[in-house]
Scaffold this motif. Structure first.
Motif, PDB file in Angstrom:
ATOM      1  N   LEU A 196      57.460  22.936  75.595  1.00 46.34           N
ATOM      2  CA  LEU A 196      56.646  21.876  76.194  1.00 46.34           C
ATOM      3  C   LEU A 196      55.197  22.331  76.294  1.00 46.34           C
ATOM      4  CD1 LEU A 196      56.519  19.104  77.715  1.00 46.34           C
ATOM      5  CD2 LEU A 196      56.943  20.410  79.816  1.00 46.34           C
ATOM      6  N   TYR A 197      54.276  21.438  75.971  1.00 46.85           N
ATOM      7  CA  TYR A 197      52.844  21.701  76.076  1.00 46.85           C
ATOM      8  C   TYR A 197      52.171  20.498  76.742  1.00 46.85           C
ATOM      9  CZ  TYR A 197      53.839  25.135  72.390  1.00 46.85           C
ATOM     10  OH  TYR A 197      54.369  26.156  71.646  1.00 46.85           O
ATOM     11  N   SER A 198      50.930  20.682  77.122  1.00 49.72           N
ATOM     12  CA  SER A 198      50.127  19.529  77.526  1.00 49.72           C
ATOM     13  C   SER A 198      48.768  19.617  76.846  1.00 49.72           C
ATOM     14  CB  SER A 198      49.964  19.451  79.047  1.00 49.72           C
ATOM     15  OG  SER A 198      49.323  20.587  79.561  1.00 49.72           O
ATOM     16  N   ALA A 199      48.376  18.526  76.247  1.00 50.99           N
ATOM     17  CA  ALA A 199      47.068  18.425  75.598  1.00 50.99           C
ATOM     18  C   ALA A 199      46.060  17.957  76.637  1.00 50.99           C
ATOM     19  CB  ALA A 199      47.131  17.441  74.432  1.00 50.99           C
ATOM     20  N   GLU A 200      44.959  18.699  76.745  1.00 49.37           N
ATOM     21  CA  GLU A 200      43.899  18.327  77.682  1.00 49.37           C
ATOM     22  C   GLU A 200      42.808  17.644  76.858  1.00 49.37           C
ATOM     23  OE1 GLU A 200      45.274  18.903  80.367  1.00 49.37           O
ATOM     24  OE2 GLU A 200      46.575  20.582  79.892  1.00 49.37           O
ATOM     25  N   THR A 201      42.633  16.359  77.068  1.00 50.33           N
ATOM     26  CA  THR A 201      41.757  15.561  76.209  1.00 50.33           C
ATOM     27  C   THR A 201      40.691  14.834  77.007  1.00 50.33           C
ATOM     28  OG1 THR A 201      43.102  13.546  76.319  1.00 50.33           O
ATOM     29  CG2 THR A 201      43.696  15.170  74.627  1.00 50.33           C
ATOM     30  N   LEU A 202      39.641  14.444  76.303  1.00 51.21           N
ATOM     31  CA  LEU A 202      38.611  13.573  76.849  1.00 51.21           C
ATOM     32  C   LEU A 202      38.360  12.477  75.821  1.00 51.21           C
ATOM     33  CD1 LEU A 202      36.514  12.918  79.033  1.00 51.21           C
ATOM     34  CD2 LEU A 202      34.899  14.402  77.828  1.00 51.21           C
ATOM     35  N   THR A 203      38.407  11.234  76.297  1.00 55.46           N
ATOM     36  CA  THR A 203      38.223  10.084  75.409  1.00 55.46           C
ATOM     37  C   THR A 203      37.022   9.283  75.864  1.00 55.46           C
ATOM     38  OG1 THR A 203      40.611   9.947  74.990  1.00 55.46           O
ATOM     39  CG2 THR A 203      39.321   7.990  74.501  1.00 55.46           C
ATOM     40  N   TRP A 204      36.239   8.818  74.896  1.00 55.95           N
ATOM     41  CA  TRP A 204      35.121   7.919  75.220  1.00 55.95           C
ATOM     42  C   TRP A 204      34.946   6.926  74.080  1.00 55.95           C
ATOM     43  CZ3 TRP A 204      33.147   6.841  79.653  1.00 55.95           C
ATOM     44  CH2 TRP A 204      32.008   6.025  79.724  1.00 55.95           C
ATOM     45  N   ASP A 205      34.822   5.665  74.468  1.00 54.61           N
ATOM     46  CA  ASP A 205      34.622   4.586  73.498  1.00 54.61           C
ATOM     47  C   ASP A 205      35.697   4.619  72.416  1.00 54.61           C
ATOM     48  OD1 ASP A 205      33.348   2.326  72.548  1.00 54.61           O
ATOM     49  OD2 ASP A 205      31.942   3.445  71.296  1.00 54.61           O
ATOM     50  N   GLY A 206      36.931   4.956  72.829  1.00 52.03           N
ATOM     51  CA  GLY A 206      38.065   4.913  71.923  1.00 52.03           C
ATOM     52  C   GLY A 206      38.234   6.114  71.021  1.00 52.03           C
ATOM     53  N   ARG A 207      37.409   7.143  71.149  1.00 45.53           N
ATOM     54  CA  ARG A 207      37.554   8.358  70.352  1.00 45.53           C
ATOM     55  C   ARG A 207      37.933   9.508  71.270  1.00 45.53           C
ATOM     56  NH1 ARG A 207      38.930   7.360  65.723  1.00 45.53           N
ATOM     57  NH2 ARG A 207      38.391   9.515  65.165  1.00 45.53           N
ATOM     58  N   THR A 208      38.848  10.360  70.802  1.00 51.78           N
ATOM     59  CA  THR A 208      39.407  11.419  71.637  1.00 51.78           C
ATOM     60  C   THR A 208      39.020  12.797  71.128  1.00 51.78           C
ATOM     61  OG1 THR A 208      41.283  10.088  72.385  1.00 51.78           O
ATOM     62  CG2 THR A 208      41.573  12.484  72.413  1.00 51.78           C
ATOM     63  N   ARG A 209      38.607  13.653  72.062  1.00 56.52           N
ATOM     64  CA  ARG A 209      38.349  15.061  71.761  1.00 56.52           C
ATOM     65  C   ARG A 209      39.429  15.909  72.428  1.00 56.52           C
ATOM     66  NH1 ARG A 209      32.910  18.895  72.750  1.00 56.52           N
ATOM     67  NH2 ARG A 209      33.743  20.666  71.540  1.00 56.52           N
ATOM     68  N   LEU A 210      40.089  16.738  71.631  1.00 54.89           N
ATOM     69  CA  LEU A 210      41.071  17.683  72.165  1.00 54.89           C
ATOM     70  C   LEU A 210      40.314  18.907  72.664  1.00 54.89           C
ATOM     71  CD1 LEU A 210      43.956  18.708  72.653  1.00 54.89           C
ATOM     72  CD2 LEU A 210      43.972  19.501  70.261  1.00 54.89           C
ATOM     73  N   LEU A 211      40.320  19.116  73.986  1.00 57.99           N
ATOM     74  CA  LEU A 211      39.621  20.253  74.578  1.00 57.99           C
ATOM     75  C   LEU A 211      40.448  21.529  74.507  1.00 57.99           C
ATOM     76  CD1 LEU A 211      38.215  18.355  77.668  1.00 57.99           C
ATOM     77  CD2 LEU A 211      36.937  19.066  75.649  1.00 57.99           C
ATOM     78  N   VAL A 213      44.946  23.059  74.491  1.00 58.79           N
ATOM     79  CA  VAL A 213      46.360  22.829  74.777  1.00 58.79           C
ATOM     80  C   VAL A 213      46.831  23.868  75.786  1.00 58.79           C
ATOM     81  CG1 VAL A 213      48.705  22.774  73.832  1.00 58.79           C
ATOM     82  CG2 VAL A 213      46.803  21.833  72.511  1.00 58.79           C
ATOM     83  N   SER A 214      47.543  23.402  76.800  1.00 52.13           N
ATOM     84  CA  SER A 214      48.148  24.285  77.794  1.00 52.13           C
ATOM     85  C   SER A 214      49.624  24.481  77.479  1.00 52.13           C
ATOM     86  CB  SER A 214      48.029  23.682  79.199  1.00 52.13           C
ATOM     87  OG  SER A 214      46.694  23.476  79.569  1.00 52.13           O
ATOM     88  N   SER A 215      50.103  25.709  77.621  1.00 47.82           N
ATOM     89  CA  SER A 215      51.543  25.939  77.526  1.00 47.82           C
ATOM     90  C   SER A 215      52.182  25.529  78.844  1.00 47.82           C
ATOM     91  CB  SER A 215      51.833  27.422  77.250  1.00 47.82           C
ATOM     92  OG  SER A 215      51.367  28.229  78.320  1.00 47.82           O
ATOM     93  N   ARG A 216      53.451  25.144  78.790  1.00 43.38           N
ATOM     94  CA  ARG A 216      54.156  24.712  79.997  1.00 43.38           C
ATOM     95  C   ARG A 216      55.537  25.371  79.983  1.00 43.38           C
ATOM     96  NH1 ARG A 216      52.169  19.814  81.683  1.00 43.38           N
ATOM     97  NH2 ARG A 216      53.408  20.157  83.542  1.00 43.38           N
ATOM     98  N   LEU A 217      55.645  26.546  80.593  1.00 44.28           N
ATOM     99  CA  LEU A 217      56.936  27.230  80.633  1.00 44.28           C
ATOM    100  C   LEU A 217      57.717  26.729  81.835  1.00 44.28           C
ATOM    101  CD1 LEU A 217      55.840  30.853  79.660  1.00 44.28           C
ATOM    102  CD2 LEU A 217      56.550  28.955  78.206  1.00 44.28           C
ATOM    103  N   MET A 218      58.942  26.267  81.556  1.00 42.09           N
ATOM    104  CA  MET A 218      59.752  25.601  82.568  1.00 42.09           C
ATOM    105  C   MET A 218      60.927  26.472  82.997  1.00 42.09           C
ATOM    106  SD  MET A 218      57.969  22.798  82.515  1.00 42.09           S
ATOM    107  CE  MET A 218      58.929  21.557  83.400  1.00 42.09           C
ATOM    108  N   SER A 219      61.569  26.062  84.079  1.00 40.32           N
ATOM    109  CA  SER A 219      62.775  26.737  84.547  1.00 40.32           C
ATOM    110  C   SER A 219      63.921  26.497  83.570  1.00 40.32           C
ATOM    111  CB  SER A 219      63.170  26.195  85.925  1.00 40.32           C
ATOM    112  OG  SER A 219      63.471  24.803  85.832  1.00 40.32           O
TER     113      SER A 219
END
Length: 413
Positions: A196-211, A213-219
């Protein structure tokens, strides 16, 4: 000039105040309980922001309060819980912001999944049934298959999520779900296997920048307890480019045109599968980690978006900084939180590890299978996310989150 913050995530308020100051704005925090932000508020200079205590769920009352707020220019709502209220307020007050209907859509995980399926961006639809009878059970098995996940359409913090690997677990999950106070509706979807990961993004005027990716280690299964996060994950350049293009399509499919997003996805053997879309910056210490790892105060983009201005972060060259990781600190057993043993050891460990408290002594910790149960966060940094993870885990292993059984008298009492 004033920008209002309708509640906030536990951490990040200090960065938000500094961002507002740099942009010539005054931050006003509306909150039901300032104690929730004690860690952040205690570290800010006196008078750094205005704090008003009010019932932040009472949209009519808050609307009246804000109509009398001098120089009001924007509103920030960065939590899942207050997203609907924030959408209503920006609508009522005519403030800049994402279409309220889109924000309400993001709080309906089943509707988001179906929208993505219609756009060809996921292989599975949500499966819902108004009843939890034998017929509904058969529908879930037929449409979602096994293994599947049952969850609340408006859930947060991994609460009310059940992994179902066989028919016996389905019966048990349905019975347990029927006894819960869900924030939305119960639905099922296939269980997507993989990290599992989470993408940290910023969107403006319908265009997205990928800042990043965070890892998500789960139980371990069957729970979905969040335990370790690191940022930024070192994706190979072609895969990162492909992921950014896909995220652009994913957010466009739900008409998500402006602001941060925290998009959880599983990297399956067949490619990425979106789990959910959160209309905010990442929680816990994700925002803190982004500021350090990217070398900029990303909260300036949050203020700029609230003002209706294109965030400079959309186009900025990022100077970068250390990679970061953090471990959520859970006690071994439920009870009354009494403190943390081993904090004195952090000063001699690598990675500048630090403890960020989320609970105070005397708080009751009842739930250990989801994120309601952690008492604080151990943070560390290094040259890469992998090395930062090793340091954060080593530091967390030196600590013990302590609890006492409910009703047990303290020594000497």
């Amino acid at each position: 000039m004033t920008v209002v913050c309708l509640e906030s995530l536990t951490f990040g308020l200090g960065h938000l105040v500094r961002a507002a100051d740099r942009l010539g704005e005054r931050l006003l925090l509306l909150t039901r309980d300032p104690a929730y932000y004690a860690h952040e508020l205690d570290r800010l200079p006196s008078g750094a922001l205005d704090v008003v205590v009010t019932d932040t769920f009472d949209v009519e009352r808050v609307t009246g309060l804000l109509r009398h707020t001098q120089g009001l220019r924007g509103l920030i709502s960065s939590t899942d819980t207050w997203t609907p209220a924030g959408a209503d307020l920006t609508d009522h007050l005519g403030l800049p912001g994402l279409d309220p209907a889109v924000l309400r859509l993001t709080r309906d995980k089943a509707a988001v999944r179906n929208r993505l399926h219609d756009a060809g961006l996921t292989r599975a639809r949500a499966v819902e049934s108004a009843a939890l009878d034998r017929e509904a059970r058969g529908l879930l098995l037929k449409e979602a298959g096994l293994p599947l996940v049952l969850k609340d359409t408006a859930g947060t913090g991994s609460q009310n999520v059940w992994l179902v690997r066989d028919e016996g677990e389905l019966d048990a999950a349905l019975a347990e779900a029927s006894a819960q106070d869900l924030k939305g509706r119960l639905f099922a979807e296939p269980y997507f296997s993989g990290p599992l990961y989470s993408a940290e993004t910023l969107t403006w005027d319908g265009r997205t920048r990928l800042l990043g990716v965070s890892s998500r280690l789960m139980s371990p299964e069957p729970h979905f307890r969040e335990e370790i996060t690191a940022f930024p994950v070192a994706f190979p350049a072609p895969r990162r480019t492909s992921l950014e293009r896909r995220l652009d399509r994913v957010l466009a499919a739900i008409d998500y045109t402006d602001r941060f997003a925290h998009v959880e996805f599983v990297l399956t053997a067949d490619g990425p599968e979106v789990v959910e879309i959160n209309p905010r910056i990442g929680g816990a210490l994700v925002g803190e980690g982004m500021c350090r790892a990217l070398g900029v105060n990303v909260y300036e983009a949050m203020i700029e978006a609230a003002l209706g201005r294109r965030p400079r972060l959309m186009d900025a060259d990022l100077p970068g900084g250390p990679a970061v990781a953090f471990v959520l600190g859970y006690p071994a057993s439920p009870g009354v939180f009494t403190g943390v043993a081993g904090l004195d050891r952090l000063s001699v460990m690598p990675g500048a590890p630090a403890w960020y408290p989320t609970k105070q002594p005397g708080d009751l910790i009842e739930h250990l299978s989801d994120s309601r149960g952690y008492a604080g966060i151990v943070y560390a940094e290094a040259e890469t996310a992998e090395l930062a993870t090793h340091r954060a885990v080593a530091a967390a292993n030196a600590l013990r989150v302590l609890t006492e059984p409910v009703g047990q008298e303290a020594p000497g009492g």
